[in-house]
Design a protein around this motif. Structure first.
Motif, PDB file in Angstrom:
ATOM      1  N   LEU A 172      -0.454 -14.470  14.255  1.00 15.13           N
ATOM      2  CA  LEU A 172      -1.117 -13.820  13.124  1.00 15.13           C
ATOM      3  C   LEU A 172      -2.307 -14.642  12.647  1.00 15.13           C
ATOM      4  CD1 LEU A 172      -1.319 -11.609  11.000  1.00 15.13           C
ATOM      5  CD2 LEU A 172       0.319 -12.888   9.602  1.00 15.13           C
ATOM      6  N   ARG A 199      -1.002  -4.806   7.598  1.00 15.97           N
ATOM      7  CA  ARG A 199      -1.126  -6.244   7.350  1.00 15.97           C
ATOM      8  C   ARG A 199      -1.250  -6.523   5.852  1.00 15.97           C
ATOM      9  NH1 ARG A 199      -4.442  -9.645  11.924  1.00 15.97           N
ATOM     10  NH2 ARG A 199      -3.397  -8.752  13.733  1.00 15.97           N
ATOM     11  N   GLY A 202       2.044  -6.281   4.379  1.00 13.84           N
ATOM     12  CA  GLY A 202       3.092  -7.111   4.948  1.00 13.84           C
ATOM     13  C   GLY A 202       4.113  -6.293   5.704  1.00 13.84           C
ATOM     14  N   VAL A 206       3.727  -7.373  11.257  1.00 10.31           N
ATOM     15  CA  VAL A 206       3.677  -8.669  10.569  1.00 10.31           C
ATOM     16  C   VAL A 206       4.828  -8.832   9.574  1.00 10.31           C
ATOM     17  CG1 VAL A 206       1.172  -8.770  10.817  1.00 10.31           C
ATOM     18  CG2 VAL A 206       2.167  -7.864   8.706  1.00 10.31           C
ATOM     19  N   ARG A 214       1.506 -15.235   5.485  1.00 12.32           N
ATOM     20  CA  ARG A 214       0.628 -14.065   5.534  1.00 12.32           C
ATOM     21  C   ARG A 214      -0.538 -14.236   4.567  1.00 12.32           C
ATOM     22  NH1 ARG A 214       5.292 -10.808   4.782  1.00 12.32           N
ATOM     23  NH2 ARG A 214       4.377 -10.067   2.818  1.00 12.32           N
TER      24      ARG A 214
END
Length: 229
Positions: A172, A199, A202, A206, A214
């Motif tokens: 990531l 993304r 979240g 991911v 993150r």
């Protein structure tokens, strides 16, 4: 997925720099690449749980929105066993203590300047995955990436994107950094609107990455200026 590093385990800034060098031995933007390397150094320390980078954020329509900038928080100053990383960690700790508060990300990047580019380029040359061609009177120095090593790394990242596998922390961070230095289209890794939304929430591929990683990844990717800036 953790993108396999050719010729042994490369650090995050080394992976980013290897992918930044084109087949002609050039990079798109020396300034952008240098800042990308400095940001990736912080990403490596974050992966090792030595620091985290936080920004102010708010939620709008179910999506977290990060304000520009961020602050570096030192979580653990124990040595990592990697010389450049330990030097960075010592400097970050010293500056944070001196200022008696978390260190602003922008201030740190100004301090690092172009040093990371030289440090990690030399490391790639020693590892045998980057070949230096000296410059001359009418030509600049160039650095040619090993085609097999570079393609292996691109292939590993592309597999995650194309097959929608779950991202791990390193993948990531590398993906967000590549987005920051504007290489995702060149490498065939452009994100769809839906993937960007997942993304930001979240979710999706991911979802297994801890929230603090993150957030750090988002802030670091956004810290790299565009080529027009």
């Amino acid at each position: 997925m953790s993108a396999p590093s050719p010729h042994g385990a490369l650090s995050l800034p080394e992976e980013l720099l290897l992918l930044s060098h084109l087949e002609n031995g050039k990079v798109r933007s020396a300034r952008q690449t240098a800042i990308g390397c400095a940001v990736a150094e912080l990403g490596e320390l974050a992966l090792r749980r030595r620091i985290t980078v936080r920004s102010r954020k708010f939620t709008r329509f179910g999506v977290e929105v990060h304000q520009l900038g961020g602050d570096i928080h030192v979580l653990d100053h124990r040595p990592t066993g990697v010389a450049w990383a330990d030097e960075l960690l010592d400097e970050l700790r010293y500056r944070s203590v001196a200022e008696r508060k978390p260190l602003p990300l922008a201030k740190w990047l100004d301090f690092r300047g172009a040093t990371p580019l030289a440090v990690h380029r030399a490391s790639l040359i020693r590892a045998g995955v980057l070949r230096r061609k000296p410059g001359g009177v009418f030509r600049r120095e160039r650095h040619f990436p090993d085609p097999a090593a570079r393609e292996a790394l691109i292939s590993a990242i592309r597999t995650v994107h194309d097959e929608d596998r779950a991202f791990d922390e390193r993948a990531l961070l590398l993906s967000d950094l590549l987005d920051g230095v504007e290489l995702v289209k060149d490498l065939g890794l452009a994100l769809t609107w839906r993937e960007r939304l997942d993304r930001a929430r979240g979710a999706g591929s991911v979802a297994d990455v801890p929230e603090d990683l993150r957030d750090t990844s988002t802030v670091l990717g956004a810290a790299v200026p565009s080529r027009q800036d």
